[in-house]
Design an enzyme around this catalytic site. Structure first.
Site, PDB file in Angstrom:
ATOM      1  N   HIS A 133     -11.059  11.703 -55.227  1.00  0.00           N
ATOM      2  CA  HIS A 133     -10.783  11.822 -56.649  1.00  0.00           C
ATOM      3  C   HIS A 133     -11.853  12.607 -57.399  1.00  0.00           C
ATOM      4  CE1 HIS A 133      -7.779   8.201 -56.649  1.00  0.00           C
ATOM      5  NE2 HIS A 133      -7.392   9.212 -55.902  1.00  0.00           N
ATOM      6  N   HIS A 181      -2.445  12.863 -47.199  1.00  0.00           N
ATOM      7  CA  HIS A 181      -1.212  12.105 -47.026  1.00  0.00           C
ATOM      8  C   HIS A 181      -0.594  12.329 -45.649  1.00  0.00           C
ATOM      9  CE1 HIS A 181      -0.224  11.000 -51.453  1.00  0.00           C
ATOM     10  NE2 HIS A 181      -1.532  11.021 -51.240  1.00  0.00           N
TER      11      HIS A 181
END
Length: 735
Positions: free
Chosen positions: A259, A97
């Protein structure tokens, strides 16, 4: 949510953007803000002026740093317990992020500067609980102090998180310099987090935005508008990731690779169970936010996105389990405990296959997000994901390269990289290297080349315009563009309207012929590049213009630029070829009428934005405008703003004539190519024409003060020196 989310939005810039379709005038009540021109950018640094951070970083023992971070990753803290006893997934998300805000439209965002520490990013909903990740790393930052920026630490820690979980990364380069305060990046028009006012047409994002909603790094994981539609999500993903510089293969690799690790946290509604974010939290929170009231508020009860689940059976280990799980089941949509859409295996399959993060006796079924299902249902994504499923080594290599690109894309060319872990070979998406040793020029050679340029038949204005056109593409946000590479002579740059293609191609033809002659006749010029020749031409014209006005300026030419070829990936990749084209260039008075840019901000706002990208402060901006006007270096040789009767001489006439009290200004008639007419008070004749940019230096109080300082009778020598210094700064950006 924020108690005052408007505090995180640059309202001045935002109001101007929202007014762009309604008026060409500066919006009422909005004063052009010059704050972003304060240098250094991003706050006031406490470092000494001569502190060399990249050199300081290279004194760090990276093996020792890796060991220190590994200890952090695997030592769970009572104040914020680690899922599965390992902080790897949390730190990986923090690094992702931190870097994932990058967008190619204007090069802003990304890991450089460590902006995740400041508002608005530190308080975005998508960054919930990343304040804890940074706080976990504080002992490492404290140990290495100024030698290790937060920006480098966050990315390096993300790499170590991957490596500690069994993944082999592609490399790491240090050299990111921290900012010391929030920046002025425009993140969107919305006044409320997790809302969307940035799409038009069929879900087409406004430029230069990339994320699909205010407060998200990428897209809504539930699907567009929280609708669990994987095909619609795929379209949104493709648009957003392309805006961030990623192709389909890189996109699939990043989503599937990222993920592979960790879980989502949504056992309760985040709106109801989380307190205010860091910027709205009370003082005693000491910079931490999102205090959770669900259960004990941490560990098993931690709340983040509102989605709740675990992707794989090995959440802290690199393997192919994400893709095996994705394609191993049929999937049904259901609501998380917090009421958000996610997906579970059909018919109760997969039960008991994934571990609980805290209780070894408890197991669960896997979950997927709508954006995960997009990789299986979109035909193009599915083909790539299937290939990765059956070729794990190819998947690992693609993820490694995509992760390196994600975390280094805003650093510019390889000569900016520091540390022994940086890859040695250039990559297609990197800017061309700068090579001062291989293309050094003796001083007498520079003098002879300069004279030949002045005698080649090109005007001073043409030489200055050409050098500026090459340099003005630079943007410091991601160190792209600028003089290196001589892309000006290649398509698409040679065809941009701002560069007046007909004239530019004629000028370049003269310079190409001269280059071949110089390489064969001037000692030391055998390796002279076109990029360097273009820059020398600008210096030669400015030196001659100053001398004609009675001023001597030092020639501080810095060689070493290289030339790209037509088929070089830096030039041919459509993702990168178009984004450097300016919609306006106030330095050249382009466009001459605001009607040509009805979908853009008023030209003066674009001027300030461009000046920030060129690392200019307000005084340097003022000097450059004044100098380029009297040199006649305007778009298509138009007279607008050339407020002198002797163009081509470097004087302070632009300022003295602009401030002449005997001249008053009126809006030009509709059929005029200018924005304003300067009218002589004695004769009522139009004696000057000007643009909005020109009049900015009398109408804006801060800029008028600088213009007055250069208009003094005894200021011309100082102005000429300041102009030369600012010009040199722009010509060497990126080197």
């Amino acid at each position: 949510m924020a108690q005052n989310p408007d505090a995180y939005i640059d309202k001045t810039y935002d109001q101007a953007l929202n007014a762009r379709r309604d008026t060409t005038e500066t919006p009422v009540g909005v004063r052009l803000d010059l704050t972003i021109l304060q240098q250094p950018l991003g706050g006031t640094s406490p470092f000494e002026q001569d502190f060399d951070y990249p050199a300081a970083f290279e004194t760090i023992d990276l093996e020792e740093l890796a060991a220190d971070i590994d200890d952090i990753l695997t030592t769970s803290q009572d104040w914020w317990p680690a899922d599965y006893g390992h902080y790897g997934p949390l730190i990986l998300r923090m690094a992702w992020h931190c870097a994932g805000t990058y967008r190619i439209g204007d090069g802003r965002g990304g890991a450089n500067g460590g902006m995740q520490r400041f508002p608005p990013l530190n308080s975005w909903p998508d960054n919930r609980n990343l304040d804890k990740a940074r706080r976990l790393l504080w002992p490492v930052k404290q140990k290495y102090g100024r030698r290790l920026s937060w920006a480098d630490l966050m990315v390096f820690a993300g790499n170590r998180a991957l490596e500690s979980m069994g993944f082999a990364t592609f490399g790491f380069a240090g050299g990111r310099i921290d900012a010391w305060g929030p920046d002025e990046t425009y993140w969107g028009p919305e006044k409320t987090m997790l809302t969307d006012q940035r799409h038009s047409g069929v879900r087409e994002l406004d430029e230069p935005l990339a994320a699909s909603e205010m407060g998200l790094i990428y897209v809504d994981p539930q699907g567009p508008g929280t609708q669990p539609d994987p095909i619609a999500a795929a379209k949104e993903i493709r648009q957003t990731f392309a805006r961030m510089g990623m192709n389909d293969e890189e996109t699939v690799a990043l989503i599937a690779g990222g993920h592979t690790f960790g879980k989502t946290h949504g056992k309760a509604d985040p709106v109801e169970s989380l307190g205010p974010e860091p910027e709205a939290a009370p003082m005693e929170a000491q910079g931490l936010g999102w205090q959770c009231t669900h259960g004990c508020g941490k560990g098993h009860d931690a709340v983040g996105t509102g989605l709740e689940g675990i992707w794989t059976k090995t959440p802290t280990q690199w393997d192919n389990s994400f893709l095996e799980t994705l394609f191993g089941y049929e999937w049904d949509v259901e609501l998380s405990p917090a009421g958000q859409w996610q997906w579970v295996p059909s018919n109760g399959e997969g039960t008991g296959t994934v571990p609980d993060p805290f209780d070894p006796e408890t197991t669960h079924h896997p979950t997927m997000l709508t954006t995960d299902l997009a990789l299986a249902e979109d035909p193009d994504y599915r083909e790539i994901a299937h290939r990765f499923l059956h070729h794990p080594a190819e998947f690992a290599d693609s993820f490694a390269r995509a992760w390196f690109k994600l975390t280094h894309i805003d650093m510019g060319p390889r000569h900016q990289y520091r540390g022994r872990l940086a890859p040695a070979k250039p990559l297609d998406w990197q800017e061309p290297d700068y090579n001062p040793e291989g293309q050094a020029l003796p001083e007498d050679a520079i003098s002879e080349i300069s004279q030949r340029l002045l005698d080649c038949g090109l005007t001073r204005a043409q030489l200055v315009r050409t050098a500026w056109a090459a340099a003005a593409t630079y943007r410091h946000s991601d160190r792209r563009g600028g003089t290196n590479g001589a892309r000006l002579r290649l398509s698409p740059q040679c065809d941009w309207e701002v560069n007046n293609p007909e004239e530019l191609k004629a000028v370049l033809a003269v310079l190409e012929d001269l280059l071949q002659t110089l390489r064969g006749t001037v000692d030391g010029a055998q390796n002279l590049s076109m990029a360097d020749l273009i820059v020398i031409g600008g210096y030669a014209a400015i030196e001659a213009a100053a001398a004609e006005a009675g001023h001597q300026i030092p020639v501080r030419f810095q060689p070493g630029r290289t030339d790209l070829t037509e088929d070089d990936p830096h030039n041919t990749d459509p993702l990168w070829a178009a984004v450097l084209e300016p919609s306006a260039d106030g330095f050249r008075n382009y466009p001459e009428r605001q009607e040509q840019a009805t979908e853009a901000l008023p030209v003066e706002y674009q001027l300030i934005d461009q000046a920030q990208q060129l690392c200019l402060d307000a005084a340097e901006l003022t000097a450059l405008i004044g100098g380029m006007r009297v040199l006649g270096a305007t778009y298509r040789d138009l007279p607008h703003g050339v407020l002198t009767h002797a163009p081509g001489r470097l004087t302070n006439a632009f300022f003295s004539n602009l401030l002449d009290p005997d001249v008053y200004w009126e809006p030009a008639p509709e059929n005029s190519p200018a924005d304003y007419h300067g009218i002589c008070g004695r004769t009522a004749e139009v004696i000057w024409t000007a643009s909005r940019v020109d009049l900015l230096f009398t109408s804006h109080r801060g800029l008028r003060t600088l213009a007055e300082d250069y208009a003094y009778d005894d200021a011309e020598e100082r102005f000429v020196q300041d102009f030369a210094a600012a010009w040199h700064k722009v010509m060497t950006l990126g080197l």
